[in-house]
Write an enzyme that holds these catalytic residues in place. Structure first.
Site, PDB file in Angstrom:
ATOM      1  CE  LYS A  11      -3.912  -2.258   2.348  1.00  0.00           C
ATOM      2  NZ  LYS A  11      -4.875  -2.174   3.472  1.00  0.00           N
ATOM      3  CE1 TYR A  51      -9.411  -2.993   0.591  1.00  0.00           C
ATOM      4  CE2 TYR A  51      -8.449  -1.127  -0.554  1.00  0.00           C
ATOM      5  CZ  TYR A  51      -8.311  -2.251   0.230  1.00  0.00           C
ATOM      6  OH  TYR A  51      -7.064  -2.643   0.669  1.00  0.00           O
ATOM      7  CG  ASN A 114      -3.503  -2.256   6.999  1.00  0.00           C
ATOM      8  OD1 ASN A 114      -3.325  -1.952   5.815  1.00  0.00           O
ATOM      9  ND2 ASN A 114      -4.590  -2.866   7.420  1.00  0.00           N
ATOM     10  CG  HIS A 117      -5.308  -6.236  -0.229  1.00  0.00           C
ATOM     11  ND1 HIS A 117      -6.534  -6.176   0.394  1.00  0.00           N
ATOM     12  CD2 HIS A 117      -5.425  -7.171  -1.213  1.00  0.00           C
ATOM     13  CE1 HIS A 117      -7.363  -7.033  -0.203  1.00  0.00           C
ATOM     14  NE2 HIS A 117      -6.713  -7.645  -1.179  1.00  0.00           N
ATOM     15  CD  GLU A 128      -8.910  -9.073  -3.396  1.00  0.00           C
ATOM     16  OE1 GLU A 128      -9.732  -8.708  -2.540  1.00  0.00           O
ATOM     17  OE2 GLU A 128      -7.753  -9.478  -3.104  1.00  0.00           O
TER      18      GLU A 128
HETATM   19  P1  ADP Z   1      -7.762  -6.731   5.759  1.00  0.00           P
HETATM   20  O1  ADP Z   1      -6.965  -5.784   4.879  1.00  0.00           O
HETATM   21  O2  ADP Z   1      -6.938  -7.216   6.928  1.00  0.00           O
HETATM   22  O3  ADP Z   1      -8.402  -7.855   4.991  1.00  0.00           O
HETATM   23  P2  ADP Z   1     -10.401  -5.513   5.903  1.00  0.00           P
HETATM   24  O4  ADP Z   1     -10.736  -6.249   4.650  1.00  0.00           O
HETATM   25  O5  ADP Z   1     -11.337  -5.640   7.059  1.00  0.00           O
HETATM   26  O6  ADP Z   1      -8.931  -5.874   6.428  1.00  0.00           O
HETATM   27  O7  ADP Z   1     -10.307  -3.958   5.585  1.00  0.00           O
HETATM   28  C1  ADP Z   1      -9.712  -3.503   4.388  1.00  0.00           C
HETATM   29  C2  ADP Z   1      -8.806  -2.335   4.710  1.00  0.00           C
HETATM   30  O8  ADP Z   1      -9.593  -1.243   5.196  1.00  0.00           O
HETATM   31  C3  ADP Z   1      -7.783  -2.588   5.832  1.00  0.00           C
HETATM   32  O9  ADP Z   1      -6.632  -3.270   5.416  1.00  0.00           O
HETATM   33  C4  ADP Z   1      -7.476  -1.190   6.283  1.00  0.00           C
HETATM   34  O10 ADP Z   1      -6.587  -0.509   5.392  1.00  0.00           O
HETATM   35  C5  ADP Z   1      -8.857  -0.541   6.187  1.00  0.00           C
HETATM   36  N1  ADP Z   1      -9.606  -0.627   7.451  1.00  0.00           N
HETATM   37  C6  ADP Z   1     -10.186  -1.731   7.992  1.00  0.00           C
HETATM   38  N2  ADP Z   1     -10.811  -1.445   9.158  1.00  0.00           N
HETATM   39  C7  ADP Z   1     -10.638  -0.117   9.348  1.00  0.00           C
HETATM   40  C8  ADP Z   1     -11.042   0.798  10.361  1.00  0.00           C
HETATM   41  N3  ADP Z   1     -11.767   0.394  11.405  1.00  0.00           N
HETATM   42  N4  ADP Z   1     -10.675   2.102  10.231  1.00  0.00           N
HETATM   43  C9  ADP Z   1      -9.950   2.521   9.164  1.00  0.00           C
HETATM   44  N5  ADP Z   1      -9.537   1.714   8.160  1.00  0.00           N
HETATM   45  C10 ADP Z   1      -9.867   0.413   8.252  1.00  0.00           C
HETATM   46 MG    MG Z   2      -9.912  -7.780   3.554  1.00  0.00          MG
END
Ligand code: ADP
Ligand code: MG
Length: 145
Positions: A11, A51, A114, A117, A128
């Site tokens: 990212k 997303y 974070n 992805h 994807e």
């Molecule tokens: P992952 O990437 O671990 O699969 P998710 O699919 O739940 O997590 O969420 C997609 C992305 O959205 C996350 O990687 C993160 O960048 C963002 N995200 C998820 N939850 C939150 C939150 N509570 N607040 C802000 N950003 C979030």
């Molecule tokens: Mg996810």
């Protein structure tokens, strides 16, 4: 376990930290094989579409803004149980909960920024991968140790 393919994204936060190599290196060290990779700057429409599953979530707008804040590196990873293995090396979504030795612990900043992805299931991985690599841009090679 079967040989799977999964989509990885380094990212914008990790790209800006100079951690493209660091992220991909941790994935390769875990035995995942990079069979396609490229850098691009997501448009707002692309980030929204990628997303779309989260479009009702309160963080959707902010997530789209973050994902379009700089270039990303998208890769296809291949290997035994690649989907789960990638998720394991990535660590928890919320960086403050990510385990030692994971990419998010090392390079992530917050629950949003974070670093990486990873697809979460075979169905989403297929969608994807096709989103970023619709053609025959995926390579086949044997990895030596
Ligand atoms: P992952 O990437 O671990 O699969 P998710 O699919 O739940 O997590 O969420 C997609 C992305 O959205 C996350 O990687 C993160 O960048 C963002 N995200 C998820 N939850 C939150 C939150 N509570 N607040 C802000 N950003 C979030
Ligand atoms: Mg996810």
């Amino acid at each position: 376990m079967a040989i799977e393919r999964t989509l990885s994204i380094v990212k914008p936060d990790a790209v800006k930290k100079g951690a493209i190599g660091g992220c991909l290196s941790m994935l390769e060290a875990a035995g995942l094989k990079i069979v396609a990779t490229r850098m691009l700057h997501l448009s707002k429409a692309q980030a929204q579409a990628f997303y779309a599953v989260h479009k009702e979530r309160p963080f959707y707008g902010s997530l789209v803004e973050f994902m379009t804040s700089g270039p990303v590196v998208v890769s296809v990873l291949e290997g035994e149980g690649a989907i789960a293995k990638n998720r394991e090396v990535m660590g928890a979504t919320d960086v403050s909960k990510a385990a030692e030795g994971t990419i998010r612990k090392k390079y992530g900043t917050s629950i949003e920024a974070n670093a990486v992805h990873g697809s979460d299931a075979p169905e989403t991985a297929a969608v994807e991968i096709a989103f970023f690599f619709p053609g025959a841009d995926i390579q086949d090679y044997a990895r030596s140790e």
